[in-house]
Design a protein around this motif. Structure first.
Motif, PDB file in Angstrom:
ATOM      1  N   TYR A 139      -0.423  -0.219  -3.748  1.00 34.23           N
ATOM      2  CA  TYR A 139      -2.256  -0.491  -4.493  1.00 34.23           C
ATOM      3  C   TYR A 139      -2.893   0.168  -3.053  1.00 34.23           C
ATOM      4  N   ARG A 140      -4.188   1.343  -3.076  1.00 33.43           N
ATOM      5  CA  ARG A 140      -5.047   0.744  -2.613  1.00 33.43           C
ATOM      6  C   ARG A 140      -6.420   1.457  -2.804  1.00 33.43           C
ATOM      7  N   LYS A 141      -7.781   0.793  -2.367  1.00 35.54           N
ATOM      8  CA  LYS A 141      -9.098   0.763  -2.695  1.00 35.54           C
ATOM      9  C   LYS A 141      -9.433   1.966  -3.341  1.00 35.54           C
ATOM     10  N   PHE A 185      15.550  10.221   9.402  1.00 42.87           N
ATOM     11  CA  PHE A 185      14.139  11.022   8.304  1.00 42.87           C
ATOM     12  C   PHE A 185      13.578  10.205   6.887  1.00 42.87           C
ATOM     13  N   ALA A 186      12.214   9.867   7.299  1.00 38.09           N
ATOM     14  CA  ALA A 186      11.803   9.646   5.607  1.00 38.09           C
ATOM     15  C   ALA A 186      10.918  10.453   5.458  1.00 38.09           C
ATOM     16  N   PHE A 187      10.094  10.069   4.224  1.00 38.13           N
ATOM     17  CA  PHE A 187       9.126  10.625   3.402  1.00 38.13           C
ATOM     18  C   PHE A 187       8.939   9.996   2.272  1.00 38.13           C
ATOM     19  N   GLY A 188       7.665   9.867   2.122  1.00 34.72           N
ATOM     20  CA  GLY A 188       6.673   9.097   0.494  1.00 34.72           C
ATOM     21  C   GLY A 188       6.241  10.043  -0.946  1.00 34.72           C
ATOM     22  N   MET A 189       6.304   9.885  -0.952  1.00 34.13           N
ATOM     23  CA  MET A 189       5.549  11.005  -2.272  1.00 34.13           C
ATOM     24  C   MET A 189       5.220  10.300  -3.653  1.00 34.13           C
ATOM     25  N   PHE A 200       1.913   5.751  -8.050  1.00 36.19           N
ATOM     26  CA  PHE A 200       3.788   5.406  -7.658  1.00 36.19           C
ATOM     27  C   PHE A 200       4.166   6.253  -6.562  1.00 36.19           C
ATOM     28  N   GLN A 201       4.629   5.768  -6.156  1.00 30.21           N
ATOM     29  CA  GLN A 201       4.900   6.870  -4.753  1.00 30.21           C
ATOM     30  C   GLN A 201       6.464   6.646  -4.891  1.00 30.21           C
ATOM     31  N   ILE A 202       7.928   7.517  -4.459  1.00 33.66           N
ATOM     32  CA  ILE A 202       8.763   7.784  -4.330  1.00 33.66           C
ATOM     33  C   ILE A 202       9.258   7.284  -3.054  1.00 33.66           C
ATOM     34  N   GLU A 203       9.557   6.319  -2.410  1.00 35.09           N
ATOM     35  CA  GLU A 203      10.001   6.742  -1.133  1.00 35.09           C
ATOM     36  C   GLU A 203      12.039   6.841  -0.779  1.00 35.09           C
ATOM     37  N   VAL A 204      11.801   8.251   0.545  1.00 35.32           N
ATOM     38  CA  VAL A 204      12.833   8.746   0.460  1.00 35.32           C
ATOM     39  C   VAL A 204      13.606   8.967   1.701  1.00 35.32           C
ATOM     40  N   LEU A 242       2.945  14.663   0.009  1.00 29.89           N
ATOM     41  CA  LEU A 242       3.721  13.340   0.654  1.00 29.89           C
ATOM     42  C   LEU A 242       3.939  13.236   1.977  1.00 29.89           C
ATOM     43  N   GLY A 243       4.050  12.088   2.644  1.00 27.52           N
ATOM     44  CA  GLY A 243       4.302  12.286   3.948  1.00 27.52           C
ATOM     45  C   GLY A 243       4.973  11.932   4.740  1.00 27.52           C
ATOM     46  N   ALA A 244       5.329  12.264   6.017  1.00 31.45           N
ATOM     47  CA  ALA A 244       6.918  12.195   6.524  1.00 31.45           C
ATOM     48  C   ALA A 244       7.026  12.932   7.478  1.00 31.45           C
ATOM     49  N   GLY A 245       8.076  11.996   7.890  1.00 31.79           N
ATOM     50  CA  GLY A 245       8.583  12.711   9.761  1.00 31.79           C
ATOM     51  C   GLY A 245       9.766  11.858  10.346  1.00 31.79           C
ATOM     52  N   TYR A 282       0.088  12.369  11.532  1.00 30.02           N
ATOM     53  CA  TYR A 282       0.237  11.268  12.075  1.00 30.02           C
ATOM     54  C   TYR A 282       0.620   9.473  10.983  1.00 30.02           C
ATOM     55  N   PHE A 283       1.817   9.282  11.731  1.00 34.19           N
ATOM     56  CA  PHE A 283       2.195   7.813  10.587  1.00 34.19           C
ATOM     57  C   PHE A 283       2.488   6.565  11.674  1.00 34.19           C
ATOM     58  N   PRO A 284       1.674   5.537  12.021  1.00 30.41           N
ATOM     59  CA  PRO A 284       2.347   5.263  13.224  1.00 30.41           C
ATOM     60  C   PRO A 284       3.875   4.757  13.280  1.00 30.41           C
ATOM     61  N   PHE A 285       4.918   4.546  11.595  1.00 26.48           N
ATOM     62  CA  PHE A 285       6.674   4.770  11.777  1.00 26.48           C
ATOM     63  C   PHE A 285       7.183   6.186  11.730  1.00 26.48           C
ATOM     64  N   THR A 286       6.550   7.443  11.930  1.00 24.79           N
ATOM     65  CA  THR A 286       7.715   8.099  12.457  1.00 24.79           C
ATOM     66  C   THR A 286       6.869   9.265  13.683  1.00 24.79           C
ATOM     67  N   GLU A 287       7.789   9.516  13.985  1.00 28.26           N
ATOM     68  CA  GLU A 287       7.164  10.664  15.543  1.00 28.26           C
ATOM     69  C   GLU A 287       8.546  11.474  15.385  1.00 28.26           C
ATOM     70  N   THR A 299       0.558  -1.777   0.128  1.00 29.03           N
ATOM     71  CA  THR A 299      -0.320  -0.222   0.144  1.00 29.03           C
ATOM     72  C   THR A 299       1.388   0.776  -0.239  1.00 29.03           C
ATOM     73  N   HIS A 300       2.476   0.631   0.098  1.00 25.41           N
ATOM     74  CA  HIS A 300       2.848   2.178   0.336  1.00 25.41           C
ATOM     75  C   HIS A 300       4.599   1.509  -0.045  1.00 25.41           C
ATOM     76  N   THR A 301       5.429   3.152  -0.507  1.00 27.70           N
ATOM     77  CA  THR A 301       6.775   1.994  -0.523  1.00 27.70           C
ATOM     78  C   THR A 301       7.772   2.374   0.623  1.00 27.70           C
ATOM     79  N   SER A 302       6.706   2.322   1.612  1.00 29.32           N
ATOM     80  CA  SER A 302       7.517   2.064   2.712  1.00 29.32           C
ATOM     81  C   SER A 302       8.086   0.707   3.618  1.00 29.32           C
ATOM     82  N   PRO A 303       7.644  -0.052   2.883  1.00 30.54           N
ATOM     83  CA  PRO A 303       8.357  -1.076   3.512  1.00 30.54           C
ATOM     84  C   PRO A 303      10.292  -0.618   3.278  1.00 30.54           C
TER      85      PRO A 303
HETATM   86  N1  PHE Z   1       4.134   5.268   3.546  1.00 36.59           N
HETATM   87  C1  PHE Z   1       3.379   6.599   3.792  1.00 36.59           C
HETATM   88  C2  PHE Z   1       1.817   7.165   2.885  1.00 36.59           C
HETATM   89  O1  PHE Z   1       1.967   6.203   1.443  1.00 36.59           O
HETATM   90  C3  PHE Z   1       4.217   7.942   3.238  1.00 36.59           C
HETATM   91  C4  PHE Z   1       5.199   7.980   3.961  1.00 36.59           C
HETATM   92  C5  PHE Z   1       6.546   7.632   4.346  1.00 36.59           C
HETATM   93  C6  PHE Z   1       5.350   9.093   5.730  1.00 36.59           C
HETATM   94  C7  PHE Z   1       7.585   7.289   4.790  1.00 36.59           C
HETATM   95  C8  PHE Z   1       6.427   9.320   6.739  1.00 36.59           C
HETATM   96  C9  PHE Z   1       7.854   8.392   6.205  1.00 36.59           C
HETATM   97  O2  PHE Z   1       1.107   7.390   3.107  1.00 36.59           O
END
Ligand code: PHE
Length: 329
Positions: free
Chosen positions: A195-197, A296-300, A208-212, A273-276, A248-253, A169-173
């Motif tokens: 992929y998402r519903k 740090f991480a973000f997904g665009m 498409f996403q880009i995870e950085v 994008l989401g980030a943290g 809020y994302f469970p994997f960033t703080e 559902t996202h590139t964060s894995p």
């Molecule tokens: N994976 C999150 C999403 O798809 C975006 C995200 C990536 C948030 C990395 C924080 C850090 O919504």
């Protein structure tokens, strides 16, 4: 008598065959049939013959004359056709024109944007890594602090392949996969399909996403902010304004969401994008000590970037693959 005929006819036949232009043909015609032409002068020879032979000679000469007329008129017909053809070619084919252009096709706008983003992050020192689109629920959720009961999972529930595997559902894995298999410091950029519903003018079920992300000693939110602002401005233009919102994302703080301005003057923002900062528990899940390492991480969303970049208001244009649309890029 026959000899004369052969000789006379033979030489003229040869001349007719050699004719190349209508002008030459006209000259030959005058030479043969003209007032002082070859035929006339042959007829004059009649006087020298005995009266018995005259009739026969006249007959042979007349036949020969007719034969020559026929040959010559046929040749003229062919020459006329040739000249007409040449004229058409000269008039209609412009040999200086460039050849027919072939359409080579081009990369899909989404591919172009992915390449451009990867390029920007590569120049900033990030390295490209790929991760699977069919992911286990462990990497997609659990290792990212999103257990089964977690409400954040609702937003994400997706296409399951079987009980354990799903379309990510996202590139964060890719964060967990990379941290498990490699030692920090890490600077990673990872583009790919997710992929998402979801399906409407700003959401696609496959996009498409880009995870950085970066993992190192002493990484702070200032690094995140600088990297993001720099990247967004080089991808979308220096005039773009960037807005950070707490999220809020469970994997960033802490977690943030980043919006980019569009329709300048109308104060419109598009969530990009989401980030943290990578949550200490995520580092632990991947076997790293959070007292030693931070990240740090973000997904665009790539389609979102393309929409801003090219001013497209319906995300569904991209997978539609209508040529009239694709040719603009
Ligand atoms: N994976 C999150 C999403 O798809 C975006 C995200 C990536 C948030 C990395 C924080 C850090 O919504």
């Amino acid at each position: 008598m026959e000899e004369i005929r052969e000789l006379f006819l033979g030489t003229i036949k040869e001349k007719i065959e050699k004719l190349k232009t209508l002008e030459e043909a006209e000259k030959l015609r005058v030479n043969v049939f003209g007032r002082n032409g070859m035929i006339k002068s042959k007829f004059k020879e009649i006087k020298k013959l005995s009266p018995e032979k005259r009739a026969e000679f006249g007959k042979v000469l007349n036949n020969t004359k007719r034969e020559i007329e026929l040959l010559l008129s046929e040749k003229i017909k062919r020459l006329k056709e040739m000249e007409k053809q040449n004229e058409i070619i000269e008039k209609t084919v412009d040999l200086t024109l460039p050849g027919a252009r072939r359409s080579f096709g081009r990369l899909h706008p989404i591919t172009q944007v992915i390449q451009e983003c990867v390029d920007v992050f590569s120049k900033m020192g990030f390295e490209v890594v790929e991760a699977p689109e069919i992911e286990t629920s462990y990497y997609n959720f659990k290792a990212l602090n999103t257990p089964e009961w977690h409400p954040a999972r609702d937003l994400h529930d997706t296409f399951y392949v079987d009980d354990e595997r799903l379309l990510r559902t996202h590139t964060s894995p890719v964060q967990i996969r990379t941290m498990e298999s490699r030692k920090p410091p890490l600077r990673i950029v990872s583009p790919g399909r997710v992929y998402r519903k979801d399906y409407d003018s700003s959401h696609l079920p496959a996009f498409f996403q880009i995870e950085v992300f970066a993992v190192d000693r002493d990484i702070s939110i200032a690094d995140l902010k600088a990297t993001l602002e720099n990247a967004i401005k080089s991808i979308l233009g220096k005039d773009k304004r960037v807005r950070f919102r707490p999220h809020y994302f469970p994997f960033t703080e802490p977690s943030i969401e980043v919006d980019v301005s569009f329709l300048e003057g109308k104060n419109r923002w598009l969530e990009l994008l989401g980030a943290g900062m990578i949550h200490p528990q995520i580092l632990r899940n991947a076997g790293l000590d959070p007292n030693e390492w931070q990240g740090f991480a973000f997904g665009m969303g790539i389609e979102r970037i393309a929409m801003l970049k090219y001013g497209i208001d319906d995300i569904r244009e991209f997978p539609r693959n209508y040529l009239g649309f694709l040719k603009n890029f």
